[in-house]
Design a protein around this motif. Structure first.
Motif, short mmCIF file in Angstrom:
data_model
loop_
_atom_site.label_atom_id
_atom_site.label_comp_id
_atom_site.label_asym_id
_atom_site.label_seq_id
_atom_site.Cartn_x
_atom_site.Cartn_y
_atom_site.Cartn_z
N TYR A 133 0.86 -1.18 0.00
CA TYR A 133 0.00 0.00 0.00
C TYR A 133 0.89 1.23 0.00
N GLN A 134 0.31 2.36 -0.38
CA GLN A 134 1.10 3.60 -0.40
C GLN A 134 0.91 4.32 0.92
N GLY A 135 2.03 4.73 1.51
CA GLY A 135 1.96 5.47 2.77
C GLY A 135 2.78 4.78 3.83
N GLY A 138 -0.58 3.53 9.69
CA GLY A 138 -1.53 4.54 10.16
C GLY A 138 -2.25 5.22 9.00
N ALA A 139 -1.77 5.00 7.76
CA ALA A 139 -2.44 5.57 6.57
C ALA A 139 -3.77 4.84 6.35
N TYR A 140 -4.70 5.52 5.71
CA TYR A 140 -5.98 4.87 5.40
C TYR A 140 -5.77 3.70 4.46
N SER A 141 -4.77 3.83 3.61
CA SER A 141 -4.48 2.74 2.68
C SER A 141 -4.06 1.47 3.43
N GLU A 142 -3.39 1.66 4.56
CA GLU A 142 -3.02 0.49 5.37
C GLU A 142 -4.29 -0.16 5.92
N LEU A 177 -4.86 -0.05 -3.61
CA LEU A 177 -4.62 1.36 -3.93
C LEU A 177 -5.93 2.13 -4.10
N PRO A 178 -5.96 3.39 -3.63
CA PRO A 178 -7.20 4.17 -3.75
C PRO A 178 -7.45 4.61 -5.18
N VAL A 179 -8.71 4.59 -5.61
CA VAL A 179 -9.04 5.09 -6.95
C VAL A 179 -10.04 6.24 -6.92
N SER A 186 -11.78 11.33 -8.13
CA SER A 186 -10.86 10.28 -8.60
C SER A 186 -9.41 10.56 -8.22
N ILE A 187 -8.69 9.49 -7.96
CA ILE A 187 -7.24 9.59 -7.76
C ILE A 187 -6.62 9.27 -9.12
N HIS A 188 -6.43 10.32 -9.91
CA HIS A 188 -6.09 10.16 -11.32
C HIS A 188 -4.80 9.38 -11.53
N GLN A 232 -5.73 14.70 -0.97
CA GLN A 232 -7.11 14.21 -0.91
C GLN A 232 -7.72 14.52 0.45
N ALA A 233 -6.95 14.33 1.51
CA ALA A 233 -7.45 14.58 2.87
C ALA A 233 -7.73 16.07 3.06
N LEU A 234 -6.82 16.92 2.54
CA LEU A 234 -7.04 18.37 2.63
C LEU A 234 -8.33 18.74 1.89
N ALA A 235 -8.53 18.12 0.73
CA ALA A 235 -9.74 18.42 -0.05
C ALA A 235 -11.00 17.94 0.69
N GLN A 236 -10.89 16.80 1.33
CA GLN A 236 -12.06 16.23 2.03
C GLN A 236 -12.43 17.03 3.29
N CYS A 237 -11.50 17.87 3.77
CA CYS A 237 -11.75 18.64 5.00
C CYS A 237 -11.80 20.14 4.73
N THR A 256 -1.33 10.84 4.77
CA THR A 256 -1.85 11.42 6.01
C THR A 256 -1.00 10.99 7.21
N ALA A 257 -0.74 9.69 7.30
CA ALA A 257 0.03 9.22 8.45
C ALA A 257 1.47 9.73 8.40
N GLY A 258 1.99 9.89 7.17
CA GLY A 258 3.33 10.47 7.00
C GLY A 258 3.36 11.89 7.54
N VAL A 299 -16.14 8.30 2.09
CA VAL A 299 -15.65 6.93 1.86
C VAL A 299 -14.69 6.91 0.67
N THR A 300 -13.65 6.11 0.80
CA THR A 300 -12.68 5.95 -0.30
C THR A 300 -12.78 4.53 -0.83
N ARG A 301 -12.77 4.43 -2.14
CA ARG A 301 -12.81 3.11 -2.78
C ARG A 301 -11.40 2.73 -3.22
N PHE A 302 -10.99 1.54 -2.82
CA PHE A 302 -9.66 1.03 -3.18
C PHE A 302 -9.85 -0.19 -4.10
N VAL A 303 -8.87 -0.40 -4.97
CA VAL A 303 -8.88 -1.64 -5.76
C VAL A 303 -7.73 -2.54 -5.30
O1 LIG Z 1 -2.78 9.28 2.97
C1 LIG Z 1 -3.41 8.27 3.26
O2 LIG Z 1 -3.63 7.93 4.42
C2 LIG Z 1 -3.90 7.41 2.19
O3 LIG Z 1 -4.12 6.27 2.41
C3 LIG Z 1 -4.13 8.02 0.83
C4 LIG Z 1 -5.56 8.49 0.62
C5 LIG Z 1 -5.77 8.83 -0.88
O4 LIG Z 1 -4.90 8.67 -1.70
O5 LIG Z 1 -6.88 9.26 -1.20
C6 LIG Z 1 -6.49 7.41 0.94
C7 LIG Z 1 -7.66 7.64 1.54
C8 LIG Z 1 -8.11 8.98 1.90
O6 LIG Z 1 -9.03 9.34 0.90
C9 LIG Z 1 -7.02 9.97 1.89
C10 LIG Z 1 -5.82 9.71 1.37
#
Ligand SMILES: O=C(O)C(=O)C[C@]1(C(=O)O)C=C[C@@H](O)C=C1
Length: 423
Positions: A133-135, A138-142, A177-179, A186-188, A232-237, A256-258, A299-303
């Motif tokens: 996963y990327q991050g 503590g990342a959402y991807s984890e 990975l998030p899409v 979208s995560i282009h 993405q997190a900044l945009a979502q908040c 985010t966790a980074g 909600v984030t959709r991952f593949v």
């Molecule tokens: O930074 C993270 O924690 C991630 O997992 C990445 C990510 C993304 O790429 O969209 C995943 C989910 C959340 O939407 C915010 C960030």
């Protein structure tokens, strides 16, 4: 009735490579935030792996179109097309892979029934599935990797590209990975990478994303001059941050966790991070504000990606993802969408990205001048399995209007109960 043509025919007919015994994964060093020598970042994940093994049956064979060799060139039913999975001869009946018995002189071709082991080989290294996963932890991807593969070993990677490569180079078995996100869109980057790499989508997982504003213990909101997080997190908040009345600059970082780790490691008292509650725990930060995403049902959709596709099924809801470039002609997109509409196939997502190889189409009209049209690649997700005839026929029709078409994957839909506050 349309004849079946590649690339989706490949989804129906699989032939094993001469030997399915794989060599051990090479030791490859990839620039990645993970120490592959001491693979000790494992999680005590839950126990529903068997569910995934049955639903996400991974073929150990390379996909080869058997249908091409068919004298009739079509596949409209009957057990006439013999393919093979993992060295097991199979016959294709009604476009599903069904092992059938052959008799008499064809005894040698008698198919062996597939077993669950054929469909779901254990990881080649004989241990847990390794899930990139990327991050950082503590990342959402984890969390998404953990939800997708509860018994897996999560492998943090510093970039999306690296996560793709770890799977391609056998360092990991899967990538999650998030899409797309319900607020940020979208995560282009990952759409572009899906095309550039040859991995297959084998599943999807939707993760409720619950953001917190984190700072060093004792820091008050008024002291803050900067908030850092994943874009993405900044945009979502965005709205929530404005409402919090902070006098801060917003800065994007890799994850985010980074961001939380960076605040803690550098003892930054004027900087806050937007990240998960788990990141706060891991990096010793306090939660200044909880649930700051602009929509509570964020909600984030991952593949989930693998080197091999799974066998599409019809006994549970499936989704199929494709990408295509349209051919010359008028109303091409309309015609493509009609192919699905006429068959009552719902589309769940459409995304367009620049066609990087041929970005502009120039149309010269001597009387009017020169029109410069942008060219696109279109990504579509639709609610049907490639094991369904209606999906195959829809794609056969789509192919008539497209210069390029690739099935990115046909995979089980995430049908877990909706519980937005659970992340
Ligand atoms: O930074 C993270 O924690 C991630 O997992 C990445 C990510 C993304 O790429 O969209 C995943 C989910 C959340 O939407 C915010 C960030």
């Amino acid at each position: 009735m349309h004849t079946l043509t590649p690339p989706f025919r490949n989804y129906l007919n699989y032939r094993a490579r001469p030997s399915v015994t794989r060599a051990a994964p090479p030791r490859i060093s990839v620039k990645c935030g993970y120490n592959f020598e001491s693979a000790n970042f494992s999680h005590g994940f839950g126990s529903s792996r068997a569910d995934w093994q049955s639903s996400c049956a991974i073929l150990a064979s390379k996909v080869v179109s058997q249908q091409e060799d068919s004298p009739t060139g079509n596949n409209t039913g009957g057990a006439t097309d013999v393919g093979a999975v993992n060295g097991h001869k199979t016959a294709v009946t009604d476009l599903n892979i069904v092992p059938t018995k052959l008799s008499g002189e064809n005894k040698a071709l008698q198919p062996k029934p597939l077993t669950i082991t054929d469909l779901s080989p254990a990881p080649m290294h004989g241990s847990q599935l390794r899930v990139a996963y990327q991050g950082v932890p503590g990342a959402y991807s984890e969390a998404a990797a953990r939800k997708a593969y509860p018994n897996g070993e999560a492998i943090p990677c510093d970039q999306f590209e690296v996560a793709f490569q770890t799977v391609e180079l056998w360092v990991a078995d899967r990538a999650v990975l998030p899409v797309e996100n319900s607020l940020g869109g979208s995560i282009h980057r990952n759409y572009d990478l899906l095309l550039r790499h040859s991995l297959h989508i084998v599943g999807e997982v939707q993760l409720p994303v619950h953001h917190c504003l984190l700072a060093l213990p004792g820091v008050r909101k008024e002291y803050l001059t900067r908030v850092i997080s994943h874009p993405q997190a900044l945009a979502q908040c965005e709205n929530s941050l404005t409402k919090l009345d902070l006098n801060v600059a917003r800065e994007a970082v890799d994850d985010t966790a980074g961001a939380a780790e960076f605040v803690a490691a550098n003892n930054l008292r004027e900087t806050a991070a937007i990240a998960s509650a788990r990141a706060a725990e891991l990096y010793g930060l306090q939660v200044l504000a909880d649930g700051i995403q602009d929509d509570p049902s964020n909600v984030t959709r991952f593949v989930m990606l693998a080197r091999e596709p799974i066998i599409p099924r019809t006994d549970r809801p499936f989704k199929t993802s494709i990408v295509f470039a349209h051919d010359k002609g008028t109303s091409v997109l309309f015609k493509v969408l009609s192919a699905f509409a006429f068959r009552n196939i719902s589309l769940t997502k459409i995304e367009s990205r620049p066609h990087r190889i041929r970005p502009i189409r120039v149309v010269d009209d001597q009387s009017e001048g020169t029109a410069k049209h942008f060219e696109y690649l279109f990504y579509i997700d639709f609610e049907a399995s490639m094991a369904e005839v209606r999906a195959q026929n829809a794609l056969a029709e789509v192919q008539e209007f497209t210069s390029f078409l690739r099935v990115l994957g046909s995979y089980p839909m995430d049908m877990t109960p909706w519980n937005p506050s659970s992340s």
